[in-house]
Write an enzyme that holds these catalytic residues in place. Structure first.
Site, short mmCIF file in Angstrom:
data_model
loop_
_atom_site.label_atom_id
_atom_site.label_comp_id
_atom_site.label_asym_id
_atom_site.label_seq_id
_atom_site.Cartn_x
_atom_site.Cartn_y
_atom_site.Cartn_z
N ASP A 64 0.74 -1.15 0.06
CA ASP A 64 -0.11 0.10 -0.07
C ASP A 64 0.98 1.26 -0.09
OD1 ASP A 64 0.95 -0.28 2.59
OD2 ASP A 64 -0.95 -0.88 3.59
N ASN A 86 -7.51 -2.86 14.20
CA ASN A 86 -9.00 -3.35 13.79
C ASN A 86 -8.94 -4.46 12.89
OD1 ASN A 86 -7.90 -2.41 11.73
ND2 ASN A 86 -9.41 -0.45 11.40
N HIS A 143 -7.01 -5.03 9.96
CA HIS A 143 -6.91 -4.81 8.57
C HIS A 143 -5.66 -5.24 8.31
CE1 HIS A 143 -4.92 -0.43 9.75
NE2 HIS A 143 -3.72 -1.62 9.30
N GLU A 148 -9.45 -1.86 5.15
CA GLU A 148 -10.35 -1.58 6.51
C GLU A 148 -11.36 -2.62 6.81
OE1 GLU A 148 -8.74 -0.03 8.71
OE2 GLU A 148 -8.28 2.16 8.18
C1 GLP Z 1 -0.55 -0.19 8.70
C2 GLP Z 1 -0.13 -0.65 7.29
C3 GLP Z 1 -0.30 -2.15 7.53
C4 GLP Z 1 0.38 -2.76 8.85
C5 GLP Z 1 -0.69 -2.25 10.22
C6 GLP Z 1 -0.07 -2.46 11.43
O1 GLP Z 1 -1.43 0.94 8.78
N1 GLP Z 1 -0.97 -0.51 6.12
O2 GLP Z 1 0.19 -3.12 6.59
O3 GLP Z 1 0.23 -4.12 9.03
O4 GLP Z 1 -0.93 -0.69 9.73
O5 GLP Z 1 0.94 -1.70 11.60
P1 GLP Z 1 2.08 -1.59 12.76
O6 GLP Z 1 3.02 -2.91 12.61
O7 GLP Z 1 2.78 -0.53 12.89
O8 GLP Z 1 1.14 -1.98 14.04
#
Ligand code: GLP
Length: 260
Positions: free
Chosen positions: A67, A136, A138, A143
């Site tokens: 992304d 959440n 995702h 989302e």
């Molecule tokens: C982000 C990314 C995801 C990631 C998630 C968790 O928003 N788009 O690919 O897995 O949130 O992030 P973190 O590892 O900082 O908890």
């Protein structure tokens, strides 16, 4: 799903890195799906270390990131282009012509999403997709209520996700409202999935993903449909799993146990 539970986050990250390194050693021209977020830098450090030690080369690997924020140019310090350069690409021998992320700063982000999905389809399937998970549920930026049949597209980020990612933005700048994300169907087409989750903040979404109903309200639960998914956890992230003892019995300390 293969559920591996490690004592610490560091051990979990090392296990995830080794699965990727093993894949590249076995197939130097493989296609990797890569992820961003605060969970990933320890994984990427192990990957860089393996390269520095001469154990692996990434020169022939093709990568597709999940992304990118709409509106952020690749050189923006909070863009995922920048994250990947800083955390992995600049410290290794990945070829710039083979590493791909969607561009968030185009005039037509919807067209960019379509282009990116087609590129994955033409060069894929992805051999190994690395994933994190949001609090959440995702995956990528899919989302809650994302369709299990979704392809790469623009998603509106939830307030919770923007708040969670605020820590990566400085000087009063807020995370963008929109992102381009690979879709859930695109993720499910990968040959193999490795999802890494560490820390207590992920305990609820991990339990929903592994043991909850298959539901768009927890996008990661779609992985229950995937035949080759490894979920790598530390104790905190695993703490709400009802069958935690069973997973530990099957894979003591996250190891493969001989069947006798
Ligand atoms: C982000 C990314 C995801 C990631 C998630 C968790 O928003 N788009 O690919 O897995 O949130 O992030 P973190 O590892 O900082 O908890």
């Amino acid at each position: 799903m293969k559920i591996l539970i490690f004592e610490t986050a560091a051990q979990a990250a090392e296990r995830a890195a080794h699965q990727i390194i093993d894949k590249v050693q076995a197939r130097p021209d493989c296609v990797l799906g890569l992820a961003t977020g605060g969970t990933m830098p320890p994984v990427y450090r192990h990957m860089a270390q393996a390269k520095a030690q001469g154990a692996v080369s990434y020169a022939l690997v093709t990568t597709f990131n999940l992304d990118e924020y709409v509106g952020l140019a690749p050189d923006h310090p909070c863009s995922y282009h920048h994250f990947m350069a800083q955390e992995l690409f600049d410290a290794t021998d990945f070829s710039p012509t083979r590493t791909h992320l969607p561009y968030g700063n185009t005039a037509d982000p919807a067209a960019e999403a379509t282009r990116y999905d087609a590129l994955i389809q033409s060069q894929g399937p992805i051999d190994l997709q690395l994933l994190g998970i949001g609090a959440n549920g995702h995956i990528g930026f899919n989302e809650p209520t994302s369709s299990f049949g979704s392809r790469t597209r623009i998603k509106t980020l939830t307030k919770a996700t923007r708040l969670a990612n605020q820590r990566f933005f400085q000087d009063g700048e807020a995370p963008p409202n929109y992102a381009i994300t690979v879709g859930i169907e695109t993720i499910l087409e990968s040959r193999e999935v490795v999802l890494l989750a560490t820390g207590i903040a992920k305990a609820r979404s991990v339990a929903d993903m592994v043991e909850g109903p298959l539901s768009a309200i927890c996008p990661a639960s779609a992985l229950q449909l995937h035949p080759a998914t490894t979920i790598i956890l530390d104790q905190d992230a695993a703490s709400l799993l009802k069958l935690k003892e069973y997973y530990f019995q099957v894979h003591p300390n996250g190891q493969e146990a001989p069947i006798v």
